[in-house]
Design a protein around this motif. Structure first.
Motif, short mmCIF file in Angstrom:
data_model
loop_
_atom_site.label_atom_id
_atom_site.label_comp_id
_atom_site.label_asym_id
_atom_site.label_seq_id
_atom_site.Cartn_x
_atom_site.Cartn_y
_atom_site.Cartn_z
N LEU A 143 9.56 9.42 7.95
CA LEU A 143 9.11 8.95 6.64
C LEU A 143 9.51 7.50 6.41
O LEU A 143 8.77 6.75 5.76
CB LEU A 143 9.68 9.85 5.54
N GLY A 144 10.67 7.11 6.92
CA GLY A 144 11.10 5.73 6.79
C GLY A 144 10.13 4.77 7.46
O GLY A 144 9.81 3.71 6.91
N VAL A 202 0.84 -1.20 0.00
CA VAL A 202 0.00 0.00 0.00
C VAL A 202 0.88 1.25 0.00
O VAL A 202 0.64 2.21 -0.75
CB VAL A 202 -0.94 0.01 1.23
N ALA A 203 1.93 1.25 0.84
CA ALA A 203 2.85 2.39 0.92
C ALA A 203 3.55 2.62 -0.42
O ALA A 203 3.73 3.76 -0.86
CB ALA A 203 3.87 2.17 2.02
N ASP A 204 3.93 1.52 -1.08
CA ASP A 204 4.63 1.63 -2.37
C ASP A 204 3.75 2.24 -3.46
O ASP A 204 4.27 2.77 -4.44
CB ASP A 204 5.11 0.25 -2.83
N LEU A 222 11.55 5.70 -3.09
CA LEU A 222 10.10 5.80 -3.28
C LEU A 222 9.79 6.58 -4.55
O LEU A 222 10.47 7.55 -4.89
CB LEU A 222 9.45 6.49 -2.09
N ASN A 223 8.74 6.15 -5.26
CA ASN A 223 8.31 6.86 -6.45
C ASN A 223 7.51 8.10 -6.07
O ASN A 223 6.95 8.19 -4.98
CB ASN A 223 7.46 5.94 -7.33
N LEU A 224 7.45 9.05 -6.98
CA LEU A 224 6.69 10.28 -6.77
C LEU A 224 5.72 10.49 -7.93
O LEU A 224 6.00 10.11 -9.07
CB LEU A 224 7.63 11.49 -6.65
N ALA A 225 4.59 11.13 -7.62
CA ALA A 225 3.59 11.42 -8.65
C ALA A 225 3.71 12.84 -9.17
O ALA A 225 3.17 13.16 -10.23
CB ALA A 225 2.18 11.20 -8.07
N TYR A 281 7.67 2.22 5.27
CA TYR A 281 8.37 0.95 5.37
C TYR A 281 9.74 1.00 4.69
O TYR A 281 10.12 0.13 3.92
CB TYR A 281 7.51 -0.19 4.79
N ARG A 282 10.47 2.06 5.03
CA ARG A 282 11.82 2.25 4.50
C ARG A 282 12.80 2.56 5.64
O ARG A 282 13.67 3.42 5.50
CB ARG A 282 11.84 3.40 3.46
N THR A 283 12.64 1.87 6.76
CA THR A 283 13.49 2.16 7.92
C THR A 283 14.96 1.85 7.64
O THR A 283 15.85 2.55 8.11
CB THR A 283 13.03 1.36 9.15
#
Length: 293
Positions: free
Chosen positions: A135-136, A33-35, A55-58, A140-142
């Protein structure tokens, strides 16, 4: 009796596996979901943070700063100082991030379009580390966040090891297109770099980041080092600085000018907000303040 005991143990093991599997499944789903969040970043500093978190950006800002290659074809939402709220709204974002220093400047425009914005505080190195950590966890980017935080901690440790003798007095200026310049206090990001590197900002404040310049006040400061942050539109602000220092006799009397210790801070290493080039920036400031070590 033994078979009964074995059955109980078997049930416990089964329940533990079931519960553990449930947590694993939930973590997997939450990460997916986060991705797939549609995230819009309104400044280059924030874009860099999301790049380091993989992480991707829109949506990303239209800026002279070179953005990471992965975002080259991402829709542009306008300049960091004046983003198009209509363009952002059209992307149907799940999250929009902006730097907290611009909240008063365009908060009303976002509210009018019913766009929720999360403002990130990036006024210091510790603010940057906190932002990375938060943000990590959220996305889910700890592991990625901790990697970057460790790099920053190493850079800070190296810089502090170079501090020796009398603290140099430092004046920090920020160029503004058409408005000449402002003074940056110890509460600014560059002011924080100076503090970590062992300098003494000649303008101290408890809550203000920027101060309007005053010839009378500046004449009393006698800085050993002057740092000039080009900030936005360096092709405009750098000539402004050079013209100001050439035509205003005030500067010629300062030790920093006499000893040729005036340095121009340029992107991408330096900005008004903390960014992912912090390790390079700290190293440069350290050598400007303590060149002999």
């Amino acid at each position: 009796m033994k078979s009964h005991k074995g059955l109980i143990i078997g049930l416990i093991v089964f329940l533990l596996v079931l519960v553990g599997g449930g947590f694993t499944a939930k973590h997997f789903i939450d990460k997916k979901v986060a991705d797939n969040q549609k995230i819009v970043a309104t400044s280059a500093a924030i874009v860099e943070i999301f790049d380091k978190l993989n992480l991707n950006l829109a949506g990303v800002p239209k800026t002279q700063a070179k953005l990471p290659a992965r975002y080259q074809n991402v829709p542009k939402i306008g300049s960091p100082m004046n983003p198009s709220v209509e363009k952002i709204a059209s992307l149907n974002p799940t999250h929009v991030y902006a730097v907290s220093t611009l909240k008063d400047q365009y908060g009303a425009a976002f509210k009018k379009q019913s766009v929720d914005v999360t403002y990130l505080k990036l006024d210091s190195v510790n603010d940057l580390k906190s932002t990375l950590s938060n943000l990590g966890k959220e996305y889910y980017r700890t592991s990625e966040a901790n990697t970057q935080i460790n790099k920053i901690n190493i850079a800070v440790k190296k810089v502090k090891a170079r501090i020796h003798g009398r603290k140099p007095k430092v004046l920090v200026l920020m160029g503004l297109p058409g408005a000449n310049y402002m003074i940056l206090t110890n509460k600014s990001y560059v002011g924080n770099l100076v503090q970590i590197a062992g300098g003494e900002n000649v303008y101290h404040s408890n809550n203000q980041i920027y101060l309007s310049p005053s010839n009378e006040s500046l004449a009393t400061k006698n800085p050993d080092v002057i740092l000039r942050l080009e900030h936005a539109l360096p092709k405009v602000t750098l000539p402004q600085f050079k013209r100001e220092f050439k035509t205003n006799s005030l500067w010629k009397k300062m030790p920093a000018v006499k000893n040729q210790r005036v340095y121009d801070l340029q992107q991408p290493d330096f900005n008004a907000s903390a960014n992912m080039n912090v390790s390079i920036a700290l190293n440069k400031v350290s050598h400007w303040l303590y060149p002999e070590k």
